[in-house]
Design a protein around this motif. Sequence first.
Motif, PDB file in Angstrom:
ATOM      1  N   VAL A 198      87.004  40.353  -8.688  1.00 28.67           N
ATOM      2  CA  VAL A 198      86.843  39.710  -7.379  1.00 28.67           C
ATOM      3  C   VAL A 198      86.854  38.196  -7.600  1.00 28.67           C
ATOM      4  CG1 VAL A 198      85.313  39.378  -5.392  1.00 28.67           C
ATOM      5  CG2 VAL A 198      85.495  41.637  -6.475  1.00 28.67           C
ATOM      6  N   PHE A 199      87.639  37.509  -6.821  1.00 24.08           N
ATOM      7  CA  PHE A 199      87.735  36.057  -6.971  1.00 24.08           C
ATOM      8  C   PHE A 199      87.531  35.399  -5.622  1.00 24.08           C
ATOM      9  CE2 PHE A 199      89.950  32.035  -6.882  1.00 24.08           C
ATOM     10  CZ  PHE A 199      89.653  31.459  -8.113  1.00 24.08           C
ATOM     11  N   LEU A 200      86.663  34.393  -5.593  1.00 26.32           N
ATOM     12  CA  LEU A 200      86.471  33.631  -4.362  1.00 26.32           C
ATOM     13  C   LEU A 200      87.010  32.218  -4.563  1.00 26.32           C
ATOM     14  CD1 LEU A 200      85.185  33.171  -1.499  1.00 26.32           C
ATOM     15  CD2 LEU A 200      83.094  32.487  -2.695  1.00 26.32           C
ATOM     16  N   ALA A 201      88.027  31.875  -3.786  1.00 33.17           N
ATOM     17  CA  ALA A 201      88.481  30.484  -3.773  1.00 33.17           C
ATOM     18  C   ALA A 201      87.582  29.751  -2.794  1.00 33.17           C
ATOM     19  CB  ALA A 201      89.942  30.394  -3.360  1.00 33.17           C
ATOM     20  N   PHE A 202      86.859  28.748  -3.294  1.00 33.96           N
ATOM     21  CA  PHE A 202      85.819  28.096  -2.496  1.00 33.96           C
ATOM     22  C   PHE A 202      86.401  27.200  -1.412  1.00 33.96           C
ATOM     23  CE2 PHE A 202      81.515  28.316  -4.702  1.00 33.96           C
ATOM     24  CZ  PHE A 202      81.831  29.454  -5.424  1.00 33.96           C
ATOM     25  N   GLN A 203      85.701  27.178  -0.294  1.00 33.52           N
ATOM     26  CA  GLN A 203      86.060  26.220   0.747  1.00 33.52           C
ATOM     27  C   GLN A 203      85.769  24.799   0.258  1.00 33.52           C
ATOM     28  OE1 GLN A 203      84.004  26.793   4.472  1.00 33.52           O
ATOM     29  NE2 GLN A 203      85.182  25.188   5.495  1.00 33.52           N
ATOM     30  N   TYR A 204      84.622  24.652  -0.393  1.00 40.98           N
ATOM     31  CA  TYR A 204      84.257  23.353  -0.961  1.00 40.98           C
ATOM     32  C   TYR A 204      84.031  23.497  -2.465  1.00 40.98           C
ATOM     33  CZ  TYR A 204      83.327  22.501   3.976  1.00 40.98           C
ATOM     34  OH  TYR A 204      83.442  22.399   5.337  1.00 40.98           O
ATOM     35  N   PRO A 205      85.082  23.410  -3.267  1.00 45.85           N
ATOM     36  CA  PRO A 205      84.901  23.551  -4.717  1.00 45.85           C
ATOM     37  C   PRO A 205      83.933  22.483  -5.237  1.00 45.85           C
ATOM     38  CG  PRO A 205      87.225  23.644  -4.132  1.00 45.85           C
ATOM     39  CD  PRO A 205      86.488  23.203  -2.904  1.00 45.85           C
ATOM     40  N   VAL A 206      83.074  22.894  -6.148  1.00 44.35           N
ATOM     41  CA  VAL A 206      81.996  22.020  -6.618  1.00 44.35           C
ATOM     42  C   VAL A 206      82.528  21.027  -7.657  1.00 44.35           C
ATOM     43  CG1 VAL A 206      79.714  22.004  -7.704  1.00 44.35           C
ATOM     44  CG2 VAL A 206      80.372  23.900  -6.219  1.00 44.35           C
TER      45      VAL A 206
ATOM     46  N   GLU B  70      88.904  29.480   3.713  1.00 39.82           N
ATOM     47  CA  GLU B  70      89.396  28.239   4.341  1.00 39.82           C
ATOM     48  C   GLU B  70      90.191  27.380   3.351  1.00 39.82           C
ATOM     49  OE1 GLU B  70      88.749  27.472   7.599  1.00 39.82           O
ATOM     50  OE2 GLU B  70      86.995  28.666   8.135  1.00 39.82           O
ATOM     51  N   THR B  71      91.032  28.027   2.589  1.00 37.58           N
ATOM     52  CA  THR B  71      91.778  27.313   1.564  1.00 37.58           C
ATOM     53  C   THR B  71      92.660  26.228   2.173  1.00 37.58           C
ATOM     54  OG1 THR B  71      91.691  29.184   0.080  1.00 37.58           O
ATOM     55  CG2 THR B  71      93.481  27.652  -0.292  1.00 37.58           C
ATOM     56  N   ASP B  72      93.034  26.415   3.422  1.00 42.05           N
ATOM     57  CA  ASP B  72      93.924  25.441   4.068  1.00 42.05           C
ATOM     58  C   ASP B  72      93.194  24.256   4.683  1.00 42.05           C
ATOM     59  OD1 ASP B  72      92.749  27.317   5.739  1.00 42.05           O
ATOM     60  OD2 ASP B  72      94.281  27.105   7.275  1.00 42.05           O
ATOM     61  N   SER B  73      91.851  24.347   4.750  1.00 47.27           N
ATOM     62  CA  SER B  73      91.153  23.269   5.458  1.00 47.27           C
ATOM     63  C   SER B  73      91.290  21.954   4.696  1.00 47.27           C
ATOM     64  CB  SER B  73      89.681  23.618   5.664  1.00 47.27           C
ATOM     65  OG  SER B  73      89.018  23.622   4.438  1.00 47.27           O
ATOM     66  N   GLY B  74      91.549  20.921   5.427  1.00 45.59           N
ATOM     67  CA  GLY B  74      91.655  19.595   4.829  1.00 45.59           C
ATOM     68  C   GLY B  74      92.956  19.331   4.090  1.00 45.59           C
ATOM     69  N   LEU B  75      93.926  20.219   4.208  1.00 40.54           N
ATOM     70  CA  LEU B  75      95.185  20.011   3.495  1.00 40.54           C
ATOM     71  C   LEU B  75      96.290  19.570   4.447  1.00 40.54           C
ATOM     72  CD1 LEU B  75      95.444  22.953   0.952  1.00 40.54           C
ATOM     73  CD2 LEU B  75      94.208  20.795   0.799  1.00 40.54           C
ATOM     74  N   ASP B  76      97.170  18.699   3.958  1.00 42.21           N
ATOM     75  CA  ASP B  76      98.343  18.375   4.765  1.00 42.21           C
ATOM     76  C   ASP B  76      99.399  19.468   4.546  1.00 42.21           C
ATOM     77  OD1 ASP B  76      99.650  17.866   2.371  1.00 42.21           O
ATOM     78  OD2 ASP B  76      99.283  15.718   2.471  1.00 42.21           O
ATOM     79  N   ILE B  77     100.488  19.372   5.307  1.00 39.43           N
ATOM     80  CA  ILE B  77     101.480  20.441   5.292  1.00 39.43           C
ATOM     81  C   ILE B  77     102.092  20.656   3.904  1.00 39.43           C
ATOM     82  CG2 ILE B  77     103.844  20.950   6.109  1.00 39.43           C
ATOM     83  CD1 ILE B  77     101.616  21.837   7.991  1.00 39.43           C
ATOM     84  N   ASP B  78     102.356  19.560   3.185  1.00 34.67           N
ATOM     85  CA  ASP B  78     102.927  19.704   1.839  1.00 34.67           C
ATOM     86  C   ASP B  78     101.992  20.477   0.921  1.00 34.67           C
ATOM     87  OD1 ASP B  78     105.266  18.461   2.445  1.00 34.67           O
ATOM     88  OD2 ASP B  78     104.575  16.468   1.807  1.00 34.67           O
ATOM     89  N   ALA B  79     100.704  20.114   0.985  1.00 33.07           N
ATOM     90  CA  ALA B  79      99.719  20.769   0.122  1.00 33.07           C
ATOM     91  C   ALA B  79      99.597  22.244   0.503  1.00 33.07           C
ATOM     92  CB  ALA B  79      98.381  20.071   0.233  1.00 33.07           C
ATOM     93  N   ILE B  80      99.636  22.521   1.802  1.00 33.67           N
ATOM     94  CA  ILE B  80      99.555  23.925   2.244  1.00 33.67           C
ATOM     95  C   ILE B  80     100.742  24.708   1.692  1.00 33.67           C
ATOM     96  CG2 ILE B  80      99.796  25.439   4.262  1.00 33.67           C
ATOM     97  CD1 ILE B  80      97.991  23.623   5.784  1.00 33.67           C
ATOM     98  N   ARG B  81     101.899  24.088   1.706  1.00 35.67           N
ATOM     99  CA  ARG B  81     103.092  24.771   1.209  1.00 35.67           C
ATOM    100  C   ARG B  81     102.965  25.072  -0.289  1.00 35.67           C
ATOM    101  NH1 ARG B  81     107.103  21.121   2.181  1.00 35.67           N
ATOM    102  NH2 ARG B  81     107.275  21.709   4.357  1.00 35.67           N
ATOM    103  N   ILE B  82     102.511  24.085  -1.040  1.00 32.93           N
ATOM    104  CA  ILE B  82     102.376  24.276  -2.488  1.00 32.93           C
ATOM    105  C   ILE B  82     101.369  25.379  -2.797  1.00 32.93           C
ATOM    106  CG2 ILE B  82     101.601  23.177  -4.635  1.00 32.93           C
ATOM    107  CD1 ILE B  82     102.676  20.515  -3.412  1.00 32.93           C
ATOM    108  N   VAL B  83     100.206  25.313  -2.119  1.00 33.86           N
ATOM    109  CA  VAL B  83      99.162  26.306  -2.349  1.00 33.86           C
ATOM    110  C   VAL B  83      99.661  27.706  -1.948  1.00 33.86           C
ATOM    111  CG1 VAL B  83      96.916  27.082  -1.474  1.00 33.86           C
ATOM    112  CG2 VAL B  83      97.201  24.723  -2.249  1.00 33.86           C
ATOM    113  N   SER B  84     100.342  27.778  -0.800  1.00 37.62           N
ATOM    114  CA  SER B  84     100.835  29.080  -0.325  1.00 37.62           C
ATOM    115  C   SER B  84     101.868  29.673  -1.279  1.00 37.62           C
ATOM    116  CB  SER B  84     101.482  28.936   1.054  1.00 37.62           C
ATOM    117  OG  SER B  84     100.611  28.292   1.927  1.00 37.62           O
TER     118      SER B  84
END
Lengths: 254, 433
Positions: free
Chosen positions: A80-88, A171-185
Amino acid sequence: MLKIENLHAGIEGKKILKGINLEIKAGEVHVIMGPNGSGKSTLASVLAGRENYEVTEGSVEYMGKELLDMSPEDRAREGVFLAFQYPVEIPGLSTTNFMKTAVNEIRKYHGQEPLDAVAFLRMMKEKMALVNIDQSLLSRPLNEGFSGGEKKRNEIFQMAMLQPKLAIMDETDSGLDIDAIRIVSDSVNKLHNKDNAVLLVTHYQRLLDYIIPDFVHVMYNGRIVKSGPKELALELEEKGYDFIKNEIDVAEEA
Amino acid sequence: MNTLTYFQEQFNQLQRTDAADGLIAIRKTASDAFNKLGIPTTRNEEWKYTRIGGLFNKEYQFDINPAITSKELDDFRLPAHAQANEIVFVNGLFSSTLSTIRSSDLIVLNLEDAAKNEYRDIVTKNLGHSVHYANDGINALNTAFAHGGVFVQVKKGKSLANPIYIYHVSNARSGNSFSQPRGLIHVDENAGVQIVETFVTLGEQESFTNQILEIVVQKDARVEYYKIQNDKSTASQVSTTHIRQVEKSFTHSVVISLDGNIIRNNLNVVFDADHCESHLYGLYCLQNNTHVDNHTVVDNAKPSCFSNELYKGVVGDNATGIFNGKIFVRKDAQKTNAYQSNKNILISETASVNAKPQLEIFADDVKCSHGCTVGSLDEEAQFYLVSRGLSKQSARALLLQAFAMDILENIKPEPIRKYVEQLISERLEIDVL
């Protein structure tokens, strides 16, 4: 793979989840959407084992075992893996060092020998290429001074390294611009296959331009109130969450 | 016999030994001061949290046969010692036979000899300057017994390729050992040196070391100073390091305290010229009943100096960590930049930390800051690591190691840094993967 039944949970006596039912099979991508405060992130936290949440009712079966009985570290070790909304941010600890410890502790749990430096580096290089992340980022202190996009890419890199069976992305997409969302996706799509599953938690539809879900669930007031195919997300985008809220509130009053 | 009476007898005997001894006068003054001031008690503000009176209720012997062999030293030599210049004290006395000076850019002499020969002026001018910053009986006591000390001169314009290692060995095999090492290091113009100091107690009896090291830094000289305290739980010490920058110069210090009984460190950095710079780092990583008290002073006596100070503590079990950091900015010391920070993590319910920053500023055009935190490990950070499959123990260890990192990375000689990192890893029970 995952079967959530009538899950109730809260924090400090406040009820947040009020009877969640959800089944996820291997190979599927699920999205949970919903307005702020509907309990989406709480669900992600409870599944990952965040200790300040209290489960009051229900069960979560994961790979044939009761997930809620497992320690958070064992959940991670079982995939199980949780990608954090606010990575520490952790000054003084590099991602490389962190991942080396994590990979080897997970190997130890499964009765495998630790990776030596060479094998570990090879694995790092391969995953770095896969998720398109730079070495210099990984040598720096974990998340310290990273931009929002860098933090999320670092989360995805960790996911690539640990190869989870169930990836929960809060909320992996929160705070990301479109380019960053594309890369992450792109990276999430590359990592997804028929043997693993993804649970995306998001407020916005825009992530779904890049990651195509099999199921969309709408959460409101601690419950999943509507489920449907990917088109449901588009409908939500068009009409906003109010139409769901109205539907539910009217139904509850009746 | 009462310990203080015994000290007085020993003192009288010492003063009679050699009439030509150049240190007789300075010892006499200090002895009078000691008789007046006595052993510091907790009523003294500077000793509020550290009680050393009990250490003087034990019986000590000055004349324990202190001989140890070079082979015995091998067990605790620091890494890369084969290249280093090694200065060895046994029960507080400089041992020229156990010491090895490899660099021709160093002059190493018995302190009394230096006080008589061509270095007389340097010794007279600089020995005992620390008394201005510790006007207490414990400083006076060391000076009253200043003999068998060491004088080191780093020659003008010479940068030493290899460090000086100073070992303080207490031989407590046949009785409690009381040592009072004294050193004066004069770093001449445009010279550079790295100094590493460490303490070892042999045997099962108790040791008490009351040490003073004074370092004088001349124009454009660069001094790195490292102190590693990882002795037995039967070993106590008051360890004073007095760094005086008499011309524009650079110093850098890291004090690492890991094990011992009662440890009091006094670190003074005195800027007696403008445009001096100093970096002060400290890490105390404590367990059991160890008590470590770090008192630091940065005295900006002249304008345009820079100091940056960071001390960190990880305190567990019943251990106690104390940080008392003073910054003086004198009236004339305009354009001073002085920064100080102290951060602590308590890892047990019964551990304690006392932190006291003190700024005394008499100039108006200065930049000074101080900050201090005491807390426990960040739970969100722990969960982050655990959620990646780390055990709680590993997560805790990695976080503590990360916390210590910005101190450890300031240990510039690589073999020493690796050595200290290893000690810290062992302390935090990290499996080195």
